[in-house]
Design a protein around this motif. Structure first.
Motif, PDB file in Angstrom:
ATOM      1  N   MET A   1     -15.796  10.874  11.813  1.00  0.00           N
ATOM      2  CA  MET A   1     -15.979   9.444  11.577  1.00  0.00           C
ATOM      3  C   MET A   1     -15.283   8.613  12.652  1.00  0.00           C
ATOM      4  SD  MET A   1     -17.912   8.976   8.934  1.00  0.00           S
ATOM      5  CE  MET A   1     -17.604   7.312   8.464  1.00  0.00           C
ATOM      6  N   GLN A   2     -14.099   9.061  13.084  1.00  0.00           N
ATOM      7  CA  GLN A   2     -13.355   8.298  14.096  1.00  0.00           C
ATOM      8  C   GLN A   2     -14.098   8.285  15.431  1.00  0.00           C
ATOM      9  OE1 GLN A   2      -9.642  10.373  13.921  1.00  0.00           O
ATOM     10  NE2 GLN A   2      -8.805   9.035  12.355  1.00  0.00           N
ATOM     11  N   VAL A   3     -14.714   9.384  15.784  1.00  0.00           N
ATOM     12  CA  VAL A   3     -15.453   9.454  17.049  1.00  0.00           C
ATOM     13  C   VAL A   3     -16.676   8.535  16.991  1.00  0.00           C
ATOM     14  CG1 VAL A   3     -16.755  10.966  18.593  1.00  0.00           C
ATOM     15  CG2 VAL A   3     -14.635  11.787  17.546  1.00  0.00           C
ATOM     16  N   TRP A   4     -17.399   8.593  15.885  1.00  0.00           N
ATOM     17  CA  TRP A   4     -18.541   7.687  15.729  1.00  0.00           C
ATOM     18  C   TRP A   4     -18.079   6.235  15.787  1.00  0.00           C
ATOM     19  CZ3 TRP A   4     -23.425   8.354  16.473  1.00  0.00           C
ATOM     20  CH2 TRP A   4     -24.008   9.592  16.270  1.00  0.00           C
ATOM     21  N   LYS A   5     -16.962   5.937  15.138  1.00  0.00           N
ATOM     22  CA  LYS A   5     -16.448   4.566  15.124  1.00  0.00           C
ATOM     23  C   LYS A   5     -16.164   4.077  16.543  1.00  0.00           C
ATOM     24  CE  LYS A   5     -12.832   1.678  13.140  1.00  0.00           C
ATOM     25  NZ  LYS A   5     -11.671   1.614  12.267  1.00  0.00           N
ATOM     26  N   LEU A   6     -15.525   4.905  17.364  1.00  0.00           N
ATOM     27  CA  LEU A   6     -15.226   4.528  18.749  1.00  0.00           C
ATOM     28  C   LEU A   6     -16.505   4.321  19.555  1.00  0.00           C
ATOM     29  CD1 LEU A   6     -12.239   6.950  19.405  1.00  0.00           C
ATOM     30  CD2 LEU A   6     -12.122   4.453  19.234  1.00  0.00           C
ATOM     31  N   THR A   7     -17.460   5.216  19.378  1.00  0.00           N
ATOM     32  CA  THR A   7     -18.721   5.097  20.114  1.00  0.00           C
ATOM     33  C   THR A   7     -19.463   3.827  19.705  1.00  0.00           C
ATOM     34  OG1 THR A   7     -18.893   7.508  20.268  1.00  0.00           O
ATOM     35  CG2 THR A   7     -20.899   6.248  20.650  1.00  0.00           C
ATOM     36  N   LEU A   8     -19.529   3.571  18.422  1.00  0.00           N
ATOM     37  CA  LEU A   8     -20.234   2.378  17.945  1.00  0.00           C
ATOM     38  C   LEU A   8     -19.506   1.089  18.332  1.00  0.00           C
ATOM     39  CD1 LEU A   8     -21.399   3.742  14.501  1.00  0.00           C
ATOM     40  CD2 LEU A   8     -22.843   3.217  16.488  1.00  0.00           C
ATOM     41  N   GLN A   9     -18.174   1.132  18.371  1.00  0.00           N
ATOM     42  CA  GLN A   9     -17.421  -0.041  18.846  1.00  0.00           C
ATOM     43  C   GLN A   9     -17.784  -0.343  20.296  1.00  0.00           C
ATOM     44  OE1 GLN A   9     -13.261   0.747  18.235  1.00  0.00           O
ATOM     45  NE2 GLN A   9     -13.327   0.159  16.084  1.00  0.00           N
ATOM     46  N   LEU A  11     -20.537   0.007  21.608  1.00  0.00           N
ATOM     47  CA  LEU A  11     -21.849  -0.643  21.590  1.00  0.00           C
ATOM     48  C   LEU A  11     -21.821  -1.993  20.881  1.00  0.00           C
ATOM     49  CD1 LEU A  11     -24.012   2.497  20.793  1.00  0.00           C
ATOM     50  CD2 LEU A  11     -23.861   1.297  22.982  1.00  0.00           C
ATOM     51  N   GLY A  12     -20.648  -2.419  20.428  1.00  0.00           N
ATOM     52  CA  GLY A  12     -20.528  -3.707  19.769  1.00  0.00           C
ATOM     53  C   GLY A  12     -20.823  -3.672  18.280  1.00  0.00           C
ATOM     54  N   GLU A  13     -20.930  -2.488  17.725  1.00  0.00           N
ATOM     55  CA  GLU A  13     -21.202  -2.314  16.298  1.00  0.00           C
ATOM     56  C   GLU A  13     -19.883  -2.043  15.584  1.00  0.00           C
ATOM     57  OE1 GLU A  13     -24.080  -2.823  15.057  1.00  0.00           O
ATOM     58  OE2 GLU A  13     -25.477  -2.562  16.703  1.00  0.00           O
ATOM     59  N   GLN A  14     -19.242  -3.076  15.100  1.00  0.00           N
ATOM     60  CA  GLN A  14     -17.896  -2.958  14.535  1.00  0.00           C
ATOM     61  C   GLN A  14     -17.849  -2.306  13.156  1.00  0.00           C
ATOM     62  OE1 GLN A  14     -15.231  -3.552  16.376  1.00  0.00           O
ATOM     63  NE2 GLN A  14     -16.574  -4.171  18.030  1.00  0.00           N
ATOM     64  N   ASN A  15     -18.790  -2.644  12.295  1.00  0.00           N
ATOM     65  CA  ASN A  15     -18.723  -2.189  10.904  1.00  0.00           C
ATOM     66  C   ASN A  15     -19.965  -1.394  10.518  1.00  0.00           C
ATOM     67  OD1 ASN A  15     -16.231  -3.532  10.390  1.00  0.00           O
ATOM     68  ND2 ASN A  15     -17.359  -5.452  10.312  1.00  0.00           N
ATOM     69  N   LEU A  16     -20.317  -0.452  11.339  1.00  0.00           N
ATOM     70  CA  LEU A  16     -21.522   0.327  11.102  1.00  0.00           C
ATOM     71  C   LEU A  16     -21.143   1.775  10.849  1.00  0.00           C
ATOM     72  CD1 LEU A  16     -24.631   0.223  11.124  1.00  0.00           C
ATOM     73  CD2 LEU A  16     -24.529   0.772  13.548  1.00  0.00           C
ATOM     74  N   ALA A  17     -21.769   2.369   9.843  1.00  0.00           N
ATOM     75  CA  ALA A  17     -21.600   3.794   9.558  1.00  0.00           C
ATOM     76  C   ALA A  17     -22.944   4.317   9.071  1.00  0.00           C
ATOM     77  CB  ALA A  17     -20.529   4.014   8.499  1.00  0.00           C
ATOM     78  N   PHE A  18     -23.227   5.566   9.361  1.00  0.00           N
ATOM     79  CA  PHE A  18     -24.499   6.155   8.982  1.00  0.00           C
ATOM     80  C   PHE A  18     -24.294   7.124   7.828  1.00  0.00           C
ATOM     81  CE2 PHE A  18     -24.670   5.497  13.661  1.00  0.00           C
ATOM     82  CZ  PHE A  18     -25.514   4.393  13.628  1.00  0.00           C
ATOM     83  N   ALA A  19     -24.931   6.830   6.702  1.00  0.00           N
ATOM     84  CA  ALA A  19     -24.820   7.695   5.527  1.00  0.00           C
ATOM     85  C   ALA A  19     -25.812   8.852   5.606  1.00  0.00           C
ATOM     86  CB  ALA A  19     -25.047   6.885   4.259  1.00  0.00           C
ATOM     87  N   HIS A  23     -30.756   6.558   8.252  1.00  0.00           N
ATOM     88  CA  HIS A  23     -30.043   5.340   8.662  1.00  0.00           C
ATOM     89  C   HIS A  23     -29.795   5.338  10.165  1.00  0.00           C
ATOM     90  CE1 HIS A  23     -28.466   5.057   4.329  1.00  0.00           C
ATOM     91  NE2 HIS A  23     -29.410   4.146   4.482  1.00  0.00           N
ATOM     92  N   LEU A  24     -29.430   6.493  10.698  1.00  0.00           N
ATOM     93  CA  LEU A  24     -29.200   6.608  12.143  1.00  0.00           C
ATOM     94  C   LEU A  24     -30.480   6.317  12.919  1.00  0.00           C
ATOM     95  CD1 LEU A  24     -27.413   7.456  14.577  1.00  0.00           C
ATOM     96  CD2 LEU A  24     -28.171   9.789  14.143  1.00  0.00           C
ATOM     97  N   ILE A  25     -31.577   6.926  12.509  1.00  0.00           N
ATOM     98  CA  ILE A  25     -32.867   6.723  13.191  1.00  0.00           C
ATOM     99  C   ILE A  25     -33.310   5.264  13.078  1.00  0.00           C
ATOM    100  CG2 ILE A  25     -35.309   7.392  13.231  1.00  0.00           C
ATOM    101  CD1 ILE A  25     -33.309   9.579  14.204  1.00  0.00           C
ATOM    102  N   ALA A  26     -33.135   4.679  11.900  1.00  0.00           N
ATOM    103  CA  ALA A  26     -33.514   3.275  11.718  1.00  0.00           C
ATOM    104  C   ALA A  26     -32.715   2.372  12.654  1.00  0.00           C
ATOM    105  CB  ALA A  26     -33.303   2.856  10.259  1.00  0.00           C
ATOM    106  N   TRP A  27     -31.418   2.663  12.826  1.00  0.00           N
ATOM    107  CA  TRP A  27     -30.588   1.861  13.734  1.00  0.00           C
ATOM    108  C   TRP A  27     -31.062   2.008  15.175  1.00  0.00           C
ATOM    109  CZ3 TRP A  27     -27.115   3.754  17.525  1.00  0.00           C
ATOM    110  CH2 TRP A  27     -26.373   2.759  18.170  1.00  0.00           C
ATOM    111  N   ILE A  28     -31.393   3.227  15.573  1.00  0.00           N
ATOM    112  CA  ILE A  28     -31.876   3.448  16.942  1.00  0.00           C
ATOM    113  C   ILE A  28     -33.156   2.662  17.189  1.00  0.00           C
ATOM    114  CG2 ILE A  28     -32.856   5.155  18.525  1.00  0.00           C
ATOM    115  CD1 ILE A  28     -30.967   7.226  17.221  1.00  0.00           C
TER     116      ILE A  28
END
Length: 107
Positions: A1-9, A11-19, A23-28
């Motif tokens: 989760m921490q690695v995803w959080k850093l990567t998404l930060q 990209l400017g996505e501060q509060n995004l998580a993929f359940a 959800h991941l594909i929809a975001w892409i």
């Protein structure tokens, strides 16, 4: 989760998580005026690859690295991929990648 959080930060996505994968594909696929789709794809590809690699190393060699080190590897991989693009696209994608600085902890 921490690695995803850093990567998404990054990209400017501060509060995004993929359940789920859906959800991941929809975001892409969701068009964004801030993050180019190619950059999303590169970030997802690099993150999945390095997390998979980290998992294998932990299981096989019983060695692990910190989330910050994993993110630095992802960051380097994405930079290398962007630098391999043509000059016009490279400049645009690199500036998009560097717009947001993730909050990396001191650990």
């Amino acid at each position: 989760m921490q690695v995803w959080k850093l990567t998404l930060q990054r990209l400017g996505e501060q509060n995004l998580a993929f359940a789920t994968w859906s959800h991941l594909i929809a975001w892409i696929l969701d068009p964004s005026k801030f993050t180019p789709k190619i950059l999303k794809l590169l970030a997802v590809h690099a993150t999945i690859f390095f997390l998979w690699q980290e998992r294998n190393i932990r299981l096989q060699d019983n060695v692990s690295c910190t989330p910050n080190l994993s993110f630095r590897r992802i960051d380097r991989s994405i930079r290398d991929a962007l630098l391999a693009r043509n000059r016009m696209l490279r400049s645009y994608l690199l500036s998009s990648w560097f717009v947001h600085e993730p909050r990396v902890s001191a650990v």
